[in-house]
Scaffold this motif. Structure first.
Motif, PDB file in Angstrom:
ATOM      1  N   ARG A 199      -3.609 -24.488  41.458  1.00 43.45           N
ATOM      2  CA  ARG A 199      -3.804 -22.761  41.947  1.00 43.45           C
ATOM      3  C   ARG A 199      -5.256 -22.204  42.583  1.00 43.45           C
ATOM      4  O   ARG A 199      -6.851 -23.263  41.879  1.00 43.45           O
ATOM      5  N   THR A 200      -5.755 -21.478  43.759  1.00 45.38           N
ATOM      6  CA  THR A 200      -7.027 -21.155  44.137  1.00 45.38           C
ATOM      7  C   THR A 200      -6.591 -19.833  43.539  1.00 45.38           C
ATOM      8  O   THR A 200      -5.722 -19.263  42.984  1.00 45.38           O
ATOM      9  N   ALA A 201      -8.178 -18.929  44.099  1.00 42.91           N
ATOM     10  CA  ALA A 201      -8.498 -18.193  43.521  1.00 42.91           C
ATOM     11  C   ALA A 201      -7.971 -16.977  44.568  1.00 42.91           C
ATOM     12  O   ALA A 201      -7.489 -16.458  43.961  1.00 42.91           O
ATOM     13  N   THR A 202      -7.332 -16.695  45.701  1.00 40.45           N
ATOM     14  CA  THR A 202      -6.359 -16.755  46.585  1.00 40.45           C
ATOM     15  C   THR A 202      -4.493 -16.013  45.412  1.00 40.45           C
ATOM     16  O   THR A 202      -3.683 -16.208  46.320  1.00 40.45           O
TER      17      THR A 202
ATOM     18  N   ILE B  58     -11.870 -10.892  29.879  1.00 40.08           N
ATOM     19  CA  ILE B  58     -11.520 -10.723  31.258  1.00 40.08           C
ATOM     20  C   ILE B  58     -12.412 -10.006  32.095  1.00 40.08           C
ATOM     21  O   ILE B  58     -11.848 -10.619  33.506  1.00 40.08           O
ATOM     22  N   ARG B  59     -13.785 -10.083  32.201  1.00 43.59           N
ATOM     23  CA  ARG B  59     -14.227  -9.853  33.406  1.00 43.59           C
ATOM     24  C   ARG B  59     -15.017 -10.887  34.004  1.00 43.59           C
ATOM     25  O   ARG B  59     -14.852 -11.157  34.998  1.00 43.59           O
ATOM     26  N   TYR B  60     -15.466 -11.773  33.361  1.00 45.67           N
ATOM     27  CA  TYR B  60     -15.467 -13.563  33.823  1.00 45.67           C
ATOM     28  C   TYR B  60     -14.222 -13.853  34.392  1.00 45.67           C
ATOM     29  O   TYR B  60     -14.466 -14.276  36.398  1.00 45.67           O
ATOM     30  N   LEU B  61     -13.370 -13.764  33.934  1.00 38.16           N
ATOM     31  CA  LEU B  61     -11.796 -13.877  34.825  1.00 38.16           C
ATOM     32  C   LEU B  61     -11.214 -12.775  36.337  1.00 38.16           C
ATOM     33  O   LEU B  61     -11.503 -13.968  37.446  1.00 38.16           O
TER      34      LEU B  61
ATOM     35  N   TYR C 111     -11.738 -14.346  40.052  1.00 38.03           N
ATOM     36  CA  TYR C 111     -10.714 -15.510  41.008  1.00 38.03           C
ATOM     37  C   TYR C 111     -10.560 -13.845  41.405  1.00 38.03           C
ATOM     38  O   TYR C 111      -9.582 -13.846  42.563  1.00 38.03           O
ATOM     39  N   ASN C 112     -11.528 -13.202  41.882  1.00 38.52           N
ATOM     40  CA  ASN C 112     -11.265 -11.886  42.789  1.00 38.52           C
ATOM     41  C   ASN C 112     -10.758 -10.757  42.436  1.00 38.52           C
ATOM     42  O   ASN C 112      -9.713 -10.789  43.490  1.00 38.52           O
ATOM     43  N   VAL C 113      -9.978 -10.988  41.094  1.00 33.10           N
ATOM     44  CA  VAL C 113      -8.702  -9.332  40.554  1.00 33.10           C
ATOM     45  C   VAL C 113      -9.456  -8.577  40.150  1.00 33.10           C
ATOM     46  O   VAL C 113     -10.190  -8.303  39.622  1.00 33.10           O
TER      47      VAL C 113
END
Length: 158
Positions: A50-53, A141-144, A148-150
């Motif tokens: 998987r990628t960030a998208t 969570i902040r990092y993730l 991953y632009n969540v």
């Protein structure tokens, strides 16, 4: 000081200064927190590249047991369950068990698993969680979310 879970977890999207009440020093926004690597058994997750998208949300669960019990369960080849991360109650106690690019089997729902990063909190939900554990998970969570632009909001299906 005990914080309400929703209040504490929502603080990761607002500001780092709101965590000052905990007496901890969170990492700078976007900084990857320190963590251990203990891979889950290969039979407990799916290789996915998987990628960030491909990542839309962060899923939080409670182990309903100890930090080490969660890690041991995900390392047991016969458990058919895993998480990307296990977060404990001690400062910096974060263990990565599945690469973010792979699909962990936590949510019991294939779409959530396929589109999410799964985090297991050590402990029992009926007991609440100590402030340090909230600080650990907020930092992760902040990092993730930034990595991953969540969006920092409740997810919706595509």
């Amino acid at each position: 000081m005990k914080q309400k879970r929703r209040t504490m977890l929502s603080s990761f999207g607002v500001s780092l200064t709101s965590m000052g009440v905990l007496g901890t020093t969170p990492t700078v926004s976007g900084t990857k927190p320190s963590m251990q690597w203990e891979p889950a058994a290969w039979s407990n997750y799916r290789n996915a590249s998987r990628t960030a998208t491909d990542i839309d949300w962060i899923i939080l669960h409670t182990i309903q047991g100890s930090y080490q019990a969660g890690i041991n369960t995900f390392k047991a080849a016969s458990s058919d369950v895993s998480a990307h991360y296990v977060v404990g109650t001690e400062p910096g106690q974060i263990t990565k068990m599945v690469q973010d690019s792979d699909v962990a089997w936590t949510a019991g729902h294939s779409e959530y698993n396929a589109r999410g990063i799964n985090i297991e909190l050590a402990g029992f939900s009926s007991n609440g969680f100590p402030d340090q554990q909230y600080a650990n998970v907020v930092e992760l969570i902040r990092y993730l979310c930034e990595e991953y632009n969540v969006p920092k909001r409740h997810p919706e299906y595509r």
